[in-house]
Design a protein around this motif. Structure first.
Motif, PDB file in Angstrom:
ATOM      1  N   LYS A 135       0.908  -1.005   0.031  1.00 47.90           N
ATOM      2  CA  LYS A 135      -0.072  -0.030   0.251  1.00 47.90           C
ATOM      3  C   LYS A 135       0.710   1.274   0.097  1.00 47.90           C
ATOM      4  CE  LYS A 135      -4.254  -0.927   1.454  1.00 47.90           C
ATOM      5  NZ  LYS A 135      -5.405  -0.303   2.135  1.00 47.90           N
ATOM      6  N   PRO A 136       0.396   2.392  -0.372  1.00 52.35           N
ATOM      7  CA  PRO A 136       1.079   3.663  -0.500  1.00 52.35           C
ATOM      8  C   PRO A 136       1.374   4.194   1.014  1.00 52.35           C
ATOM      9  CG  PRO A 136      -1.050   3.822  -1.633  1.00 52.35           C
ATOM     10  CD  PRO A 136      -1.047   2.542  -1.171  1.00 52.35           C
ATOM     11  N   GLY A 146       6.359   1.986   3.048  1.00 55.88           N
ATOM     12  CA  GLY A 146       7.706   2.298   2.908  1.00 55.88           C
ATOM     13  C   GLY A 146       8.634   1.587   1.966  1.00 55.88           C
ATOM     14  N   LYS A 147       7.983   1.601   0.632  1.00 52.84           N
ATOM     15  CA  LYS A 147       8.527   0.997  -0.477  1.00 52.84           C
ATOM     16  C   LYS A 147       9.882   1.578  -0.902  1.00 52.84           C
ATOM     17  CE  LYS A 147       4.585   0.984  -2.657  1.00 52.84           C
ATOM     18  NZ  LYS A 147       3.834   1.455  -1.715  1.00 52.84           N
ATOM     19  N   SER A 148       9.732   2.812  -1.077  1.00 53.08           N
ATOM     20  CA  SER A 148      10.732   3.916  -1.611  1.00 53.08           C
ATOM     21  C   SER A 148      12.001   3.846  -0.541  1.00 53.08           C
ATOM     22  CB  SER A 148      10.507   5.283  -1.776  1.00 53.08           C
ATOM     23  OG  SER A 148       9.184   5.207  -2.467  1.00 53.08           O
ATOM     24  N   VAL A 162      11.819   9.984  -1.412  1.00 48.45           N
ATOM     25  CA  VAL A 162      10.916   9.497  -0.178  1.00 48.45           C
ATOM     26  C   VAL A 162       9.931  10.554   0.084  1.00 48.45           C
ATOM     27  CG1 VAL A 162      10.886   8.398   2.164  1.00 48.45           C
ATOM     28  CG2 VAL A 162      12.998   7.818   0.711  1.00 48.45           C
ATOM     29  N   SER A 163       8.704  10.373   0.192  1.00 46.04           N
ATOM     30  CA  SER A 163       7.713  11.212   0.473  1.00 46.04           C
ATOM     31  C   SER A 163       6.696  10.865   1.314  1.00 46.04           C
ATOM     32  CB  SER A 163       7.217  11.753  -0.648  1.00 46.04           C
ATOM     33  OG  SER A 163       6.107  12.371  -0.616  1.00 46.04           O
ATOM     34  N   GLU A 164       6.420  11.754   2.442  1.00 44.00           N
ATOM     35  CA  GLU A 164       5.302  11.572   3.372  1.00 44.00           C
ATOM     36  C   GLU A 164       3.816  11.552   2.447  1.00 44.00           C
ATOM     37  OE1 GLU A 164       5.212  11.809   6.737  1.00 44.00           O
ATOM     38  OE2 GLU A 164       7.546  12.358   7.388  1.00 44.00           O
ATOM     39  N   THR A 176       5.618   9.086  -5.464  1.00 42.37           N
ATOM     40  CA  THR A 176       7.052   8.440  -6.125  1.00 42.37           C
ATOM     41  C   THR A 176       6.512   8.337  -7.604  1.00 42.37           C
ATOM     42  OG1 THR A 176       7.276   7.360  -3.989  1.00 42.37           O
ATOM     43  CG2 THR A 176       8.582   6.788  -5.736  1.00 42.37           C
ATOM     44  N   ARG A 197       3.796   1.987  -7.493  1.00 41.91           N
ATOM     45  CA  ARG A 197       2.624   2.470  -7.307  1.00 41.91           C
ATOM     46  C   ARG A 197       1.402   1.890  -7.842  1.00 41.91           C
ATOM     47  NH1 ARG A 197       2.483   5.158  -3.379  1.00 41.91           N
ATOM     48  NH2 ARG A 197       4.681   5.707  -3.684  1.00 41.91           N
ATOM     49  N   ASN A 199       7.048  -3.804   7.662  1.00 44.48           N
ATOM     50  CA  ASN A 199       8.120  -2.864   7.758  1.00 44.48           C
ATOM     51  C   ASN A 199       7.863  -1.929   8.928  1.00 44.48           C
ATOM     52  OD1 ASN A 199      10.031  -0.872   7.169  1.00 44.48           O
ATOM     53  ND2 ASN A 199       8.897   0.334   5.944  1.00 44.48           N
ATOM     54  N   LEU A 213       8.180   0.662  15.018  1.00 44.26           N
ATOM     55  CA  LEU A 213       6.882   1.483  15.886  1.00 44.26           C
ATOM     56  C   LEU A 213       6.121   0.253  16.443  1.00 44.26           C
ATOM     57  CD1 LEU A 213       5.831   4.160  12.849  1.00 44.26           C
ATOM     58  CD2 LEU A 213       7.009   4.626  14.963  1.00 44.26           C
ATOM     59  N   ALA A 239      12.905  -0.216   7.497  1.00 45.87           N
ATOM     60  CA  ALA A 239      13.701   0.224   6.241  1.00 45.87           C
ATOM     61  C   ALA A 239      14.387   1.448   6.584  1.00 45.87           C
ATOM     62  CB  ALA A 239      12.750   0.404   5.047  1.00 45.87           C
TER      63      ALA A 239
END
Ligand code: GDP
Length: 453
Positions: free
Chosen positions: A226-227, A230-232, A246-248, A253, A277, A334, A338, A357
């Motif tokens: 899923k978006p 943490g794939k990138s 890497v984007s919030e 991406t 994506r 991933n 947390l 990651a």
């Protein structure tokens, strides 16, 4: 195509370097060099010797050089070959090549040295192709397949079988000459045995292609999930550099990134992140078919989960979906940093890999798992691996033609049809090693080489 020309080209990469090597091949290679080389008379020297001197254009000294002599047929091309090692200035190299052309040589075409090596019997066609693969090899495994093919690979084995088949073809042709008379020179049982033997060899070679292709070109991998899972970030951690953005914000991406990593000599090629994506919604109803198609290009899927935002049932469902795809996958949880322990415990037993990651935790273990999943068994030097698509296609066509011969043997088919199918099989077998060639085929292969090779 004439072999009477003496050809010249730079054999090292263009641009400046410590040295540059200019290579000449052909009947006049030594006499042409002698005319511009001030030092010993090269024509009087033994093969495989090196000589110091200067290259002169009239009175002007272009460079101090070392000249290596290879007297035909003891050379790469089987012709006289001279290699001039110069200082690696582009100006010097261009001036010397122009001078050699003025003195009687001609600029070589792409791959022309290797083409001559093939035409003069120095190597067969599949070996010549392996030279290009060897130059392009960028990992231990691609190097290994290219090297094995260049050293003869399956050429010898195919050559022996081909000769046996030629024998039968000529026997059957002889039967045809006798026309109406009921003679049988070619023993049908022996022919059937031979074809079965060839079939087994073909089968082994054709099935090695999948591995050979992966060793040569890398294992295509998709990272999905899923978006924001943490794939990138994972891609960066694997590549160990901040290349992907890497984007919030989910869905940012967009850049196409085609990247490679190497684990223990095996190259993994990541299918572009636009693909990531797209594949993110694999489980969602919309676009499932299209994304499945995308996933099918992969030999391995790395699928990421984030249990903070994904319920256990959802993770379960997605794992089931992945199994249905039938492509090896690695399930990854991933953001381990947390998660509390109870959540990690509850997911125990699903065969998942826990990583962070961002904190680069669990990455080495993950790499080990990736390698296990693609299950590339280490090939030994004796294993014969086909890595060239042209070869595998010719092997498949040979197999089809031989299948028709077998059919013909078991059915009332006349000898002329048998002979025709055997000839077809011989044709395709010969195409691999170059026993059968056309100008188009040679053009196609050698035009992909660089100039100077
Ligand atoms: P993508 O949309 O799947 O490509 O996700 P990104 O790699 O862009 O990551 C989304 C957000 O999750 C970013 O803010 C990352 O910094 C964060 N993130 C990625 N991996 C981890 C991790 O291991 N731990 C934590 N805490 N955050 C992570």
């Amino acid at each position: 195509m004439t072999n009477n020309d003496t050809i010249v080209a730079l054999a090292t990469p263009s641009g400046s370097g410590a040295i540059g090597v200019i290579r000449l091949s052909g009947p006049e290679a030594i006499t042409i060099t002698d005319k511009v080389f001030k030092g010993k008379s090269l024509a009087k020297q033994a093969s495989h010797t090196i000589h110091f001197g200067t290259i002169r254009d009239g009175e002007a000294i272009l460079d101090e050089v070392l000249v290596s002599l290879f007297i035909g047929p003891h050379s790469y091309t089987k012709e006289h070959v001279v290699e001039i090692s110069t200082h690696g200035s582009q100006y010097i190299i261009e001036s010397i090549i122009k001078l050699l052309i003025r003195t009687g040589a001609r600029a070589a075409k792409p791959g022309e040295f290797t083409l001559r090596a093939f035409l003069n019997g120095g190597m067969d066609l599949s070996q010549a192709e392996a030279v290009a693969d060897l130059i392009a090899s960028n990992s231990a495994s691609s190097h290994q397949v290219a090297m094995q093919q260049m050293r003869g690979g399956f050429s010898n084995e195919l050559q022996v079988l081909r000769e046996q088949l030629i024998h039968f073809a000529s026997m059957i042709e002889l039967e045809l000459d006798f026309g109406e008379e009921d003679v049988e020179f070619a023993n049908r049982d022996q022919l059937r045995d031979l074809i079965n033997k060839i079939h087994r060899v073909l089968y082994r070679l054709i099935s090695s292609f999948e591995q050979g292709n992966v060793m040569k070109n890398g294992v295509p991998v998709v990272i999905a999930g899923k978006p924001n899972v943490g794939k990138s970030t994972l891609l960066n951690a694997l590549l160990n550099e901040e290349r992907a953005i890497v984007s919030e914000i989910a869905g940012t991406t967009r850049d196409t990134i085609e990247d490679e990593m190497s684990i223990k000599g095996v190259v993994f090629r990541f299918i572009d992140t636009a693909g990531i994506r797209e594949t993110a919604d694999i489980i969602e109803a919309k676009g499932v078919e299209r994304t499945r198609e995308k996933m099918k290009q992969a030999k391995l899927i790395m699928y990421l989960f984030d249990p903070v935002v994904q319920a256990q049932e959802e993770i379960n469902e997605q794992l089931e979906e992945l199994k249905v795809l039938g492509i090896p996958f690695v399930g990854i949880v991933n953001k381990k940093d947390l998660l509390d322990l109870s959540l990690i415990d509850s997911l125990d037993g699903f065969g998942l890999n826990f990583i962070s990651a961002r904190e680069k935790e669990g990455i080495e273990e993950l790499k080990g798992e990736i390698l296990r999943k693609v299950n590339l068994h280490k090939i030994s030097n004796d294993d014969v691996i086909v890595s060239n698509i042209r070869h595998v296609e010719a092997l498949q066509k040979t197999e089809e033609a031989l299948g028709r011969v077998l059919y013909g043997l078991d059915n009332p088919v006349t000898s002329d049809f048998l002979a025709m199918d055997i000839k077809q099989a011989l044709y395709y077998l010969g195409e691999i090693t170059g026993a059968v060639t056309t100008d188009d085929l040679l053009d196609n292969i050698f035009s992909k080489f660089c100039i100077g090779k």
